[in-house]
Write an enzyme that holds these catalytic residues in place. Structure first.
Site, PDB file in Angstrom:
ATOM      1  N   TYR B 117       0.884  -1.433   0.174  1.00 56.86           N
ATOM      2  CA  TYR B 117       0.109  -0.148   0.026  1.00 56.86           C
ATOM      3  C   TYR B 117       0.793   1.245  -0.004  1.00 56.86           C
ATOM      4  CZ  TYR B 117      -2.780   3.632   1.538  1.00 56.86           C
ATOM      5  OH  TYR B 117      -3.661   4.794   1.891  1.00 56.86           O
ATOM      6  N   GLU B 205      -3.714   7.667  -3.592  1.00 56.88           N
ATOM      7  CA  GLU B 205      -3.143   6.385  -2.609  1.00 56.88           C
ATOM      8  C   GLU B 205      -3.553   5.101  -4.176  1.00 56.88           C
ATOM      9  OE1 GLU B 205      -5.899   5.231   0.664  1.00 56.88           O
ATOM     10  OE2 GLU B 205      -7.756   4.290  -1.404  1.00 56.88           O
TER      11      GLU B 205
END
Lengths: 300, 395
Positions: B117, B205
């Site tokens: 991530y 993101e």
């Protein structure tokens, strides 16, 4: 005594030749002249390229440095449009202004990152941006709040919002609780002065006997404030958090008022404040009452 | 301002951030063509809507069809595209009404070794951007932060100088990356951080951030949002705005200079100031009602704005009553009442209207309201206003 604004404060307005900047400079001058007669608090303004002019008896200067030299100003109220606000703040700090109040709404967040880096190297204090300003009732106001709703007294008032600050000042005034100083810190993600800075100043100010803080959803400044209160604040504190019914992921007017990833809710902030003994109003109609209760609880 | 995944990836690619080979398709034929062009063996078809949770989301018209699907033949690509295009995808983030899918992104399959991530946001307390990383790719970062906070790595990014090599080395070590992957990180992460600051993002993101078998970093998904306040210096980005993704009444309010957010309740609110507007919603709830909206009419409310505000509020069929809550400061109450009365006539009210006024020139404003002869319920204070507006519905 009071915090931030006192009888020695001399203010200029950056952006004084704009309609809003001039209007509020006039209102601030009126307020100062009504409450005291010893000297003028609002001493001029700055608009690059328009130095030498006079607008409604305010002398206009090309730079903050020149304004300081000619008027002895030590504070500024900024009304310049958002794209130029960061530069105006930096100019004020660079010129030696100690108190910078930025009213402008809509400053890009990364501009404020740049401003924070710059201010860290100076002794200037920034209030805002996107805020109503600062008032020490009976002494001076630097901002857009209506002066008459604030009465002199002993409550230090800190708030992220404009009209909600007026609402709180009104409720406090109605039960005989005036304010030592009231500050709107602004609703943006990155601001110059936060709850903790002001809690510390109010705790140390002999003329402040109680503190009211008004927060809202988004970020965790209120939770950090709660931690600070627990360890450092002895005076009674009351609070209110706006946005108990706000949906997650939606920006509620203020750039910073957003619940993201389930964090920054009103409930968690209210819990954190209550856990450290702050009297938290459940309804915005009860902010004054909450302050009264906090004072009674501490003294009784 | 949010943009679509395919738009975000196009921008990231230009900025030197590696993304999978992909082609946008808006018809089943185009989806098939894209599949063939991408090698004709394995591809991923992804529905393009702003909301997340597409992989687990399902279509209203085709309850078994997910919003992200792996295809191994041209026929499969066509079948899925036919079901997805023009249909309504419901995910955990869209709400029950879902979002119509008009565009697909077809991407080449990757040889995935692991999923990480990576996200960049502005950290309010740190006063600058922060790069957040985790070894738990593919999972919602909020869930990781809640369940295993030790797996969240935070790294402050200097907005002027960018992410430093030493910072990336430290992250690579903390993430346990191979030498090849660590070398990829040195190329990928500083560019990602620079993309954030160059474009005035509020969010970037990459979840998951894939590490391929060869050790390359690839942005398998991309979610990007920009700072509305900075769009004046990124005019080219404004063209990426997709009004289909936004609430119609919120767009309309934005055009009128009003700040409006639609909610599910029955009591419409018109308030001056964001903090007071939020508090007014809370007040209604506190007294047993449900707010239908957030609406900040701003400090300089004029007749046009108030009229448009009323029209937007009343266009919501759920609204059974309206509460106006004004604390007149510099903007005097009588000026606001003038706007209110003019707007009242233009709009034509069919539901109860409760008005609470306080502040500058309030006496004058109250008598103007009383003498107007209009069917307006005056309230004396906040509590009175909330009680009256809630009662007006149950009566």
């Amino acid at each position: 005594m009071s915090i931030l604004v006192n009888k020695d404060t001399r203010v200029i307005c950056q952006g004084i030749t704009g309609k809003t900047g001039l209007f509020h400079s006039q209102k601030c001058r009126e307020y100062a002249r009504e409450v005291r007669t010893d000297s003028d608090v609002f001493v001029g303004g700055v608009t690059p390229g328009k130095g030498g002019q006079t607008v409604d008896d305010f002398p206009v200067f090309n730079s903050v440095a020149e304004a300081i030299e000619k008027t002895g100003a030590n504070a500024t109220m900024i009304f310049v449009p958002p794209p130029f606000c960061a530069d105006a703040i930096i100019e004020a700090a660079d010129s030696g202004i100690q108190l910078i109040v930025a009213i402008t709404e809509g400053v890009p967040t990364l501009d404020m990152v740049r401003v924070s880096h710059y201010l860290a190297k100076t002794s200037a204090r920034l209030i805002g941006p996107n805020c109503p300003g600062v008032i020490t009732p009976g002494v001076a106001k630097i901002g857009i709040m209506p002066g008459y709703i604030h009465t002199p007294g002993t409550v230090g008032l800190i708030s992220k919002s404009g009209t909600l600050t007026y609402e709180a000042a009104w409720q406090l005034g109605n039960i005989g609780l005036g304010q030592s100083t009231a500050i709107g810190i602004g609703g943006d993600p990155i601001i110059g002065t936060n709850f903790i800075d002001l809690l510390e100043m109010f705790e140390n100010d002999p003329d402040t006997e109680a503190i009211m803080m008004i927060g809202e959803i988004g970020g965790d400044a209120e939770i950090q404030a709660a931690n600070y209160i627990k360890d450092h604040v002895t005076k009674p504190v009351a609070g209110f958090i706006a946005g108990q019914t706000a949906p997650p992921g939606k920006r509620m007017g203020h750039a910073g008022a957003i619940i993201s990833g389930g964090a920054g809710t009103a409930a968690e902030k209210m819990d954190a404040l209550e856990a450290v003994g702050v009297v938290v109003a459940q309804s915005p109609a009860d902010m004054g009452k909450a302050m009264q209760e906090a004072i009674t609880r501490k003294n009784g | 301002m949010k943009i679509h995944e395919f738009q975000a990836k196009e921008l990231l690619k230009v900025a030197g951030v590696t993304v999978p080979d992909g082609i946008v398709a808006s018809s089943p034929d185009e989806a098939v063509e894209a599949f063939e062009q991408l090698g004709g063996k394995l591809a991923v078809v992804k529905a393009q809507i702003h909301a997340g949770g597409r992989g687990k989301g399902r279509f209203k018209e085709h309850p078994d069809q997910p919003g992200v699907v792996l295809v191994r033949s041209a026929g499969e690509a066509r079948e899925h595209a036919e079901r997805m295009l023009g249909s309504t995808l419901v995910t955990i983030q869209t709400g029950e009404e879902g979002k119509q899918v008009n565009t697909l992104l077809v991407e080449a399959g990757l040889d995935i070794a692991s999923e990480l991530y990576a996200g960049v946001v502005v950290d309010r307390a740190a006063g600058g951007p922060v790069l957040i990383m985790s070894s738990e790719g593919g999972t919602e970062i909020e869930k990781v932060a809640h369940d295993s906070p030790e797996k969240i790595l935070n790294c402050n990014v200097d907005a002027g100088y960018g992410l430093q090599a030493a910072q990336v080395r430290k992250l690579a070590h903390q993430l346990g990356l191979s030498a090849a992957a660590a070398a990829s990180a040195q190329k990928f992460l500083p560019k990602l951080a620079k993309f954030f600051t160059d474009n005035d993002c509020t969010q970037v993101e990459i979840n998951p951030l894939v590490v391929t078998a060869a050790g390359d970093f690839v942005a398998l998904d991309a979610k990007v949002a920009f700072d509305d306040n900075a769009m004046f210096r990124h005019k080219e980005l404004l063209e990426l705005r997709d009004l289909n993704e936004e609430d119609e009444s919120e767009v309309r309010a934005g055009n009128a200079g009003l700040s409006y957010v639609k909610l599910d309740g029955t009591i419409g609110c018109l308030v001056n100031g964001a903090g007071l507007a939020m508090s007014t919603m809370d007040l209604i709830k506190h007294h047993g009602g449900e707010p239908a909206n957030f609406l900040d009419v701003g400090g300089g409310a004029n007749v046009d704005q108030v009229t448009e505000a009323f029209r937007i509020i009343l266009a919501d069929d759920n609204v059974k009553a309206v509460l106006v809550n004004i604390f007149g400061g510099i903007m005097k109450c009588d000026v606001i009442v003038e706007a209110l009365l003019a707007a009242y006539d233009q709009v034509g009210f069919t539901v109860p209207l409760v008005v609470r006024l306080e502040g500058t020139n309030v006496e004058k404003a109250r008598s103007m309201l009383a003498e107007s002869g209009k069917d307006i319920i005056a309230a004396t204070d906040l509590t009175d206003a909330a009680q009256k507006v809630v009662a007006s519905i149950s009566a």
